[in-house]
Write a protein that holds these residues in place. Structure first.
Motif, PDB file in Angstrom:
ATOM      1  N   LYS A 165       0.838  -1.187   0.000  1.00 54.14           N
ATOM      2  CA  LYS A 165       0.000   0.000   0.000  1.00 54.14           C
ATOM      3  C   LYS A 165       0.879   1.245   0.000  1.00 54.14           C
ATOM      4  O   LYS A 165       2.026   1.206   0.462  1.00 54.14           O
ATOM      5  N   LEU A 166       0.335   2.339  -0.512  1.00 46.35           N
ATOM      6  CA  LEU A 166       1.095   3.584  -0.589  1.00 46.35           C
ATOM      7  C   LEU A 166       1.613   3.993   0.791  1.00 46.35           C
ATOM      8  O   LEU A 166       2.777   4.416   0.927  1.00 46.35           O
ATOM      9  N   GLN A 167       0.788   3.850   1.816  1.00 43.56           N
ATOM     10  CA  GLN A 167       1.183   4.258   3.163  1.00 43.56           C
ATOM     11  C   GLN A 167       2.371   3.443   3.676  1.00 43.56           C
ATOM     12  O   GLN A 167       3.151   3.914   4.499  1.00 43.56           O
ATOM     13  N   GLU A 168       2.490   2.217   3.174  1.00 44.31           N
ATOM     14  CA  GLU A 168       3.555   1.329   3.648  1.00 44.31           C
ATOM     15  C   GLU A 168       4.918   1.681   3.066  1.00 44.31           C
ATOM     16  O   GLU A 168       5.940   1.162   3.512  1.00 44.31           O
ATOM     17  N   LEU A 169       4.932   2.562   2.063  1.00 46.08           N
ATOM     18  CA  LEU A 169       6.218   3.006   1.507  1.00 46.08           C
ATOM     19  C   LEU A 169       6.936   3.958   2.445  1.00 46.08           C
ATOM     20  O   LEU A 169       8.145   4.155   2.333  1.00 46.08           O
ATOM     21  N   GLY A 170       6.204   4.577   3.365  1.00 44.20           N
ATOM     22  CA  GLY A 170       6.783   5.641   4.171  1.00 44.20           C
ATOM     23  C   GLY A 170       6.788   6.938   3.379  1.00 44.20           C
ATOM     24  O   GLY A 170       6.019   7.115   2.434  1.00 44.20           O
ATOM     25  N   GLU A 171       7.651   7.850   3.735  1.00 48.07           N
ATOM     26  CA  GLU A 171       7.736   9.143   3.054  1.00 48.07           C
ATOM     27  C   GLU A 171       8.260   8.965   1.636  1.00 48.07           C
ATOM     28  O   GLU A 171       9.328   8.384   1.412  1.00 48.07           O
ATOM     29  N   VAL A 172       7.494   9.456   0.657  1.00 47.85           N
ATOM     30  CA  VAL A 172       7.940   9.436  -0.742  1.00 47.85           C
ATOM     31  C   VAL A 172       8.655  10.750  -1.015  1.00 47.85           C
ATOM     32  O   VAL A 172       8.087  11.833  -0.843  1.00 47.85           O
ATOM     33  N   ASP A 173       9.901  10.662  -1.425  1.00 50.67           N
ATOM     34  CA  ASP A 173      10.745  11.843  -1.602  1.00 50.67           C
ATOM     35  C   ASP A 173      11.038  12.048  -3.082  1.00 50.67           C
ATOM     36  O   ASP A 173      11.182  11.088  -3.843  1.00 50.67           O
ATOM     37  N   LEU A 174      11.112  13.312  -3.498  1.00 45.35           N
ATOM     38  CA  LEU A 174      11.479  13.669  -4.859  1.00 45.35           C
ATOM     39  C   LEU A 174      12.867  14.290  -4.831  1.00 45.35           C
ATOM     40  O   LEU A 174      13.052  15.412  -4.378  1.00 45.35           O
ATOM     41  N   GLU A 175      13.844  13.549  -5.301  1.00 47.35           N
ATOM     42  CA  GLU A 175      15.242  13.995  -5.275  1.00 47.35           C
ATOM     43  C   GLU A 175      15.611  14.697  -6.576  1.00 47.35           C
ATOM     44  O   GLU A 175      15.541  14.100  -7.652  1.00 47.35           O
TER      45      GLU A 175
END
Length: 295
Positions: free
Chosen positions: A95-105
């Protein structure tokens, strides 16, 4: 310089003249950082080597370049090698929530740029083509590692549906086109199976790309556009993140030589990056010069 006396070489169904070989040599020397296919694309555009349908004869030109390289007429760029660092990873299904923080580098240094280029060349159906003008690469990351890549570059020169929707005149478009950017590549790796990730990333990126562009290039774009091939994708992630569909691109386009050719129409999506985007795109920018760099 004529590298051979009466060179017997055929490309695109006809002999290649000494003047054309000279032009090819100059292009290879000037753009030594391009890949073989990118060089072939550039040469086709310079010499108007295209089929009746308007498609550049890239494969034939690649063969010609390799032949010229084998004869020592020119030095070709090193072939792109895919290293294990971009090999497919185990399936990531969560699930999306299980990815943790999604960061854009924001991709900055040379090492990260080469890695980004390799991923996109390897896994995006269009590959990677060097952009002209300002451009910006991003990695999509989380605690699970790199999840994908996203790329922004210059907007399409002219497009009736978009230009009518903006409401600018041809003169305003020519002057202010730099304030529109194009989401040229958007890639979630094929082993990343996370529902809603794509729309989540699009929502995040439209809130940050303006400031990132300002930091790097000194001005803030007002609008972002994207083209989606309906034969491959529905564009659901753009719709879910509130991009507006303006219709389709034309089914005919122009070659650099001015000839028309048939092309696959694409869905046109746009997203304002600021509330007063029309005032910006139809106005003056006396204190800002977007300039140009290559990426």
């Amino acid at each position: 310089m004529n590298p051979k006396k009466d060179p017997v070489m055929i490309c695109c169904g006809r002999p290649v003249t000494p003047d054309e070989i000279t032009s090819i040599q100059e292009t290879v020397k000037q753009f030594s950082n391009l890949s073989l296919r990118e060089l072939a694309q550039t040469i086709c555009e310079h010499l108007d080597w295209c089929r009746d349908a308007g498609e550049n004869k890239i494969e034939a030109t690649c063969t010609l370049l390799e032949a010229l390289g084998a004869e020592g007429v020119l030095t070709l760029p090193e072939k792109i090698i895919f290293y294990p660092r971009t090999d497919p990873q185990p399936i990531l299904n969560c699930k999306l929530q299980e990815l943790g923080e999604v960061d854009l580098e924001v991709v900055k240094n040379e090492h990260r740029t080469h890695l980004w280029d390799e991923y996109v060349q390897r896994y995006h159906y269009l590959g990677y083509t060097r952009a002209e003008g300002h451009a910006m690469r991003y990695f999509i990351r989380s605690e699970q590692g790199i999840l994908g890549c996203i790329f922004f570059s210059r907007a399409a020169e002219s497009m009736a549906a978009r230009d009518s929707w903006i409401g600018w005149t041809p003169a305003q478009r020519r002057k202010n086109l730099a304030w529109v950017i194009n989401n040229t590549r958007f890639l979630i790796f094929p082993w990343v199976e996370v529902r809603y990730l794509a729309s989540h990333v699009l929502g995040r990126i439209t809130r940050s790309v303006g400031a990132d562009w300002q930091t790097r290039f000194g001005y803030t774009p007002a609008l972002v556009e994207a083209f989606v091939d309906p034969k491959l994708y529905e564009g659901v992630c753009y719709q879910a993140s509130n991009w507006e569909c303006l219709g389709m691109t034309p089914d005919r386009a122009l070659t650099p030589g001015g000839n028309t050719y048939q092309t696959t129409p694409k869905k046109i999506y746009v997203k304002p990056l600021t509330r007063n985007f029309r005032a910006i795109l139809c106005g003056d920018h006396p204190d800002t010069d977007p300039g140009n760099t290559d990426a």
